[in-house]
Write an enzyme that holds these catalytic residues in place. Structure first.
Site, PDB file in Angstrom:
ATOM      1  N   ASP A   1      10.580 -44.947  51.628  1.00 30.30           N
ATOM      2  CA  ASP A   1       9.728 -46.080  51.261  1.00 30.30           C
ATOM      3  C   ASP A   1       8.263 -45.726  51.493  1.00 30.30           C
ATOM      4  O   ASP A   1       7.383 -46.030  50.674  1.00 30.30           O
ATOM      5  CB  ASP A   1      10.141 -47.296  52.105  1.00 30.30           C
ATOM      6  CG  ASP A   1       9.583 -48.603  51.579  1.00 30.30           C
ATOM      7  OD1 ASP A   1       9.238 -48.676  50.390  1.00 30.30           O
ATOM      8  OD2 ASP A   1       9.508 -49.556  52.371  1.00 30.30           O
TER       9      ASP A   1
ATOM     10  N   ARG B   1       1.901 -53.529  35.866  1.00 32.34           N
ATOM     11  CA  ARG B   1       1.903 -53.506  37.336  1.00 32.34           C
ATOM     12  C   ARG B   1       3.067 -52.709  37.916  1.00 32.34           C
ATOM     13  O   ARG B   1       3.120 -52.478  39.114  1.00 32.34           O
ATOM     14  CB  ARG B   1       2.012 -54.932  37.892  1.00 32.34           C
ATOM     15  CG  ARG B   1       0.831 -55.837  37.638  1.00 32.34           C
ATOM     16  CD  ARG B   1       1.173 -57.240  38.124  1.00 32.34           C
ATOM     17  NE  ARG B   1       1.418 -57.279  39.559  1.00 32.34           N
ATOM     18  CZ  ARG B   1       2.286 -58.126  40.148  1.00 32.34           C
ATOM     19  NH1 ARG B   1       2.980 -58.978  39.432  1.00 32.34           N
ATOM     20  NH2 ARG B   1       2.445 -58.104  41.452  1.00 32.34           N
ATOM     21  N   LYS B   2       4.016 -52.358  37.092  1.00 28.34           N
ATOM     22  CA  LYS B   2       5.256 -51.766  37.595  1.00 28.34           C
ATOM     23  C   LYS B   2       5.165 -50.238  37.629  1.00 28.34           C
ATOM     24  O   LYS B   2       4.892 -49.606  36.613  1.00 28.34           O
ATOM     25  CB  LYS B   2       6.438 -52.205  36.728  1.00 28.34           C
ATOM     26  CG  LYS B   2       6.783 -53.669  36.911  1.00 28.34           C
ATOM     27  CD  LYS B   2       7.956 -54.085  36.049  1.00 28.34           C
ATOM     28  CE  LYS B   2       7.490 -54.483  34.669  1.00 28.34           C
ATOM     29  NZ  LYS B   2       8.532 -55.186  33.894  1.00 28.34           N
TER      30      LYS B   2
HETATM   31  C1  LIG Z   1      -5.219 -50.880  50.437  1.00 26.50           C
HETATM   32  C2  LIG Z   1      -3.924 -50.283  50.013  1.00 26.50           C
HETATM   33  C3  LIG Z   1      -2.805 -50.408  50.978  1.00 26.50           C
HETATM   34  C4  LIG Z   1      -1.523 -49.865  50.505  1.00 26.50           C
HETATM   35  C5  LIG Z   1      -0.552 -49.867  51.551  1.00 26.50           C
HETATM   36  C6  LIG Z   1       0.748 -49.481  51.009  1.00 26.50           C
HETATM   37  C7  LIG Z   1       1.704 -49.350  52.147  1.00 26.50           C
HETATM   38  C8  LIG Z   1       3.040 -48.904  51.656  1.00 26.50           C
HETATM   39  C9  LIG Z   1       4.015 -48.872  52.774  1.00 26.50           C
HETATM   40  C10 LIG Z   1       5.343 -48.410  52.306  1.00 26.50           C
HETATM   41  C11 LIG Z   1       5.954 -49.372  51.333  1.00 26.50           C
HETATM   42  C12 LIG Z   1       6.227 -50.683  51.969  1.00 26.50           C
HETATM   43  O1  LIG Z   1       6.806 -50.785  53.013  1.00 26.50           O
HETATM   44  S1  LIG Z   1       5.717 -52.085  51.137  1.00 26.50           S
HETATM   45  C13 LIG Z   1       6.346 -53.440  52.108  1.00 26.50           C
HETATM   46  C14 LIG Z   1       7.725 -53.900  51.636  1.00 26.50           C
HETATM   47  N1  LIG Z   1       7.569 -54.667  50.426  1.00 26.50           N
HETATM   48  C15 LIG Z   1       7.063 -55.913  50.471  1.00 26.50           C
HETATM   49  O2  LIG Z   1       6.730 -56.466  51.489  1.00 26.50           O
HETATM   50  C16 LIG Z   1       6.971 -56.628  49.149  1.00 26.50           C
HETATM   51  C17 LIG Z   1       7.510 -58.038  49.251  1.00 26.50           C
HETATM   52  N2  LIG Z   1       7.560 -58.602  47.912  1.00 26.50           N
HETATM   53  C18 LIG Z   1       6.458 -59.177  47.391  1.00 26.50           C
HETATM   54  O3  LIG Z   1       5.444 -59.368  48.058  1.00 26.50           O
HETATM   55  C19 LIG Z   1       6.573 -59.594  45.959  1.00 26.50           C
HETATM   56  O4  LIG Z   1       7.932 -59.679  45.580  1.00 26.50           O
HETATM   57  C20 LIG Z   1       5.854 -58.586  45.041  1.00 26.50           C
HETATM   58  C21 LIG Z   1       4.345 -58.662  45.248  1.00 26.50           C
HETATM   59  C22 LIG Z   1       6.344 -57.159  45.252  1.00 26.50           C
HETATM   60  C23 LIG Z   1       6.196 -58.941  43.586  1.00 26.50           C
HETATM   61  O5  LIG Z   1       6.040 -60.294  43.407  1.00 26.50           O
HETATM   62  P1  LIG Z   1       5.546 -60.827  41.994  1.00 26.50           P
HETATM   63  O6  LIG Z   1       4.146 -60.437  41.771  1.00 26.50           O
HETATM   64  O7  LIG Z   1       5.891 -62.280  41.996  1.00 26.50           O
HETATM   65  O8  LIG Z   1       6.400 -60.033  40.946  1.00 26.50           O
HETATM   66  P2  LIG Z   1       7.837 -60.376  40.313  1.00 26.50           P
HETATM   67  O9  LIG Z   1       7.649 -61.509  39.384  1.00 26.50           O
HETATM   68  O10 LIG Z   1       8.856 -60.510  41.348  1.00 26.50           O
HETATM   69  O11 LIG Z   1       8.099 -59.069  39.483  1.00 26.50           O
HETATM   70  C24 LIG Z   1       7.103 -58.494  38.655  1.00 26.50           C
HETATM   71  C25 LIG Z   1       7.776 -57.754  37.534  1.00 26.50           C
HETATM   72  O12 LIG Z   1       8.749 -56.828  38.046  1.00 26.50           O
HETATM   73  C26 LIG Z   1      10.023 -57.092  37.482  1.00 26.50           C
HETATM   74  N3  LIG Z   1      11.054 -56.778  38.458  1.00 26.50           N
HETATM   75  C27 LIG Z   1      11.250 -57.336  39.646  1.00 26.50           C
HETATM   76  N4  LIG Z   1      12.263 -56.746  40.286  1.00 26.50           N
HETATM   77  C28 LIG Z   1      12.735 -55.796  39.466  1.00 26.50           C
HETATM   78  C29 LIG Z   1      13.788 -54.843  39.557  1.00 26.50           C
HETATM   79  N5  LIG Z   1      14.564 -54.741  40.630  1.00 26.50           N
HETATM   80  N6  LIG Z   1      13.943 -54.001  38.507  1.00 26.50           N
HETATM   81  C30 LIG Z   1      13.160 -54.070  37.399  1.00 26.50           C
HETATM   82  N7  LIG Z   1      12.151 -54.955  37.274  1.00 26.50           N
HETATM   83  C31 LIG Z   1      11.955 -55.810  38.284  1.00 26.50           C
HETATM   84  C32 LIG Z   1       9.986 -58.569  37.116  1.00 26.50           C
HETATM   85  O13 LIG Z   1      10.921 -58.861  36.135  1.00 26.50           O
HETATM   86  C33 LIG Z   1       8.565 -58.685  36.601  1.00 26.50           C
HETATM   87  O14 LIG Z   1       8.503 -58.109  35.318  1.00 26.50           O
HETATM   88  P3  LIG Z   1       7.490 -58.638  34.199  1.00 26.50           P
HETATM   89  O15 LIG Z   1       7.901 -60.060  33.920  1.00 26.50           O
HETATM   90  O16 LIG Z   1       6.111 -58.535  34.790  1.00 26.50           O
HETATM   91  O17 LIG Z   1       7.702 -57.713  33.051  1.00 26.50           O
END
Ligand SMILES: CCCCCCCCCCCC(=O)SCCNC(=O)CCNC(=O)[C@H](O)C(C)(C)COP(=O)(O)OP(=O)(O)OC[C@H]1O[C@@H](n2cnc3c(N)ncnc32)[C@H](O)[C@@H]1OP(=O)(O)O
Length: 160
Positions: free
Chosen positions: A67, A112-113
């Site tokens: 991740d 965005r993806k």
């Molecule tokens: C300064 C820099 C620091 C950068 C610092 C970076 C640090 C990285 C650290 C390592 C990584 C991590 O741990 S990151 C932390 C873990 N992750 C998180 O906490 C994220 C929690 N989730 C969220 O906050 C939210 O779900 C988001 C922001 C990710 C997405 O929310 P959203 O904006 O409402 O988007 P959503 O509608 O769900 O989906 C957007 C598009 O993706 C599609 N989609 C969704 N899921 C899927 C799927 N499985 N497969 C295909 N497509 C999908 C949807 O159909 C949609 O398509 P369409 O209709 O648009 O076509």
């Protein structure tokens, strides 16, 4: 200021307390991720803290590392991105103490993806695991929330 793609070489940690790459997280993996020819690379050795079965790395520890390596994709595009979906195939046990070379790639971007893939191999080149992830580009507001009390832990050499 205009964003420029990074050159090959080491990439900055996400931030000092990051579980994957933060240099000040005592529980972290202290990953060092490099950009090489457009791909993200990390050489990592899991240790006894990361064991599941005796002598074998816990799958969750591997997921953490994957991740975080995927999280460096933000550097490839100059925008932060977070995990929406992460899928892992564990092909072989990863022995504690063994070198593991991880390579991740941004396969394609659709708005965005970010569609990402990764592979981990051992020192002989044998495949240990593969992974796919969907990351979504977010703006900096996404990270506004409770902050760690030690705000001095941030610096210009980190993303946050
Ligand atoms: C300064 C820099 C620091 C950068 C610092 C970076 C640090 C990285 C650290 C390592 C990584 C991590 O741990 S990151 C932390 C873990 N992750 C998180 O906490 C994220 C929690 N989730 C969220 O906050 C939210 O779900 C988001 C922001 C990710 C997405 O929310 P959203 O904006 O409402 O988007 P959503 O509608 O769900 O989906 C957007 C598009 O993706 C599609 N989609 C969704 N899921 C899927 C799927 N499985 N497969 C295909 N497509 C999908 C949807 O159909 C949609 O398509 P369409 O209709 O648009 O076509």
């Amino acid at each position: 200021m205009t964003w420029e793609p990074p050159h090959d070489g080491p990439l900055p940690q996400h931030h000092h307390n990051c579980l994957g790459c933060g240099d000040r997280n005592p529980h972290g993996h202290h990953l060092q991720v490099r950009l090489e020819g457009g791909a993200l690379h990390a050489r990592h050795t899991f240790d006894e803290r990361h064991a599941g079965a005796p002598g074998i790395t816990h799958g969750g520890a591997i997921a953490t590392v994957l991740d975080d390596v995927f999280g460096f994709a933000g550097y490839l595009i100059g925008q932060p991105a977070v995990t929406r979906s992460l899928s892992i195939d564990y092909d072989r046990p990863v022995p504690v103490g063994a070198i593991c070379d991880i390579t991740a790639r941004l396969e394609r971007r659709e708005d965005r993806k970010l569609f990402l893939t990764a592979e981990g191999v051992d020192a002989s080149g044998a495949r240990l695991f593969t992974a796919r992830a969907l990351f979504l580009v977010v703006d900096l507001q996404h990270f506004h929330g409770p902050r760690p009390p030690d705000s001095s832990a941030r610096s210009s050499r980190t993303l946050l």
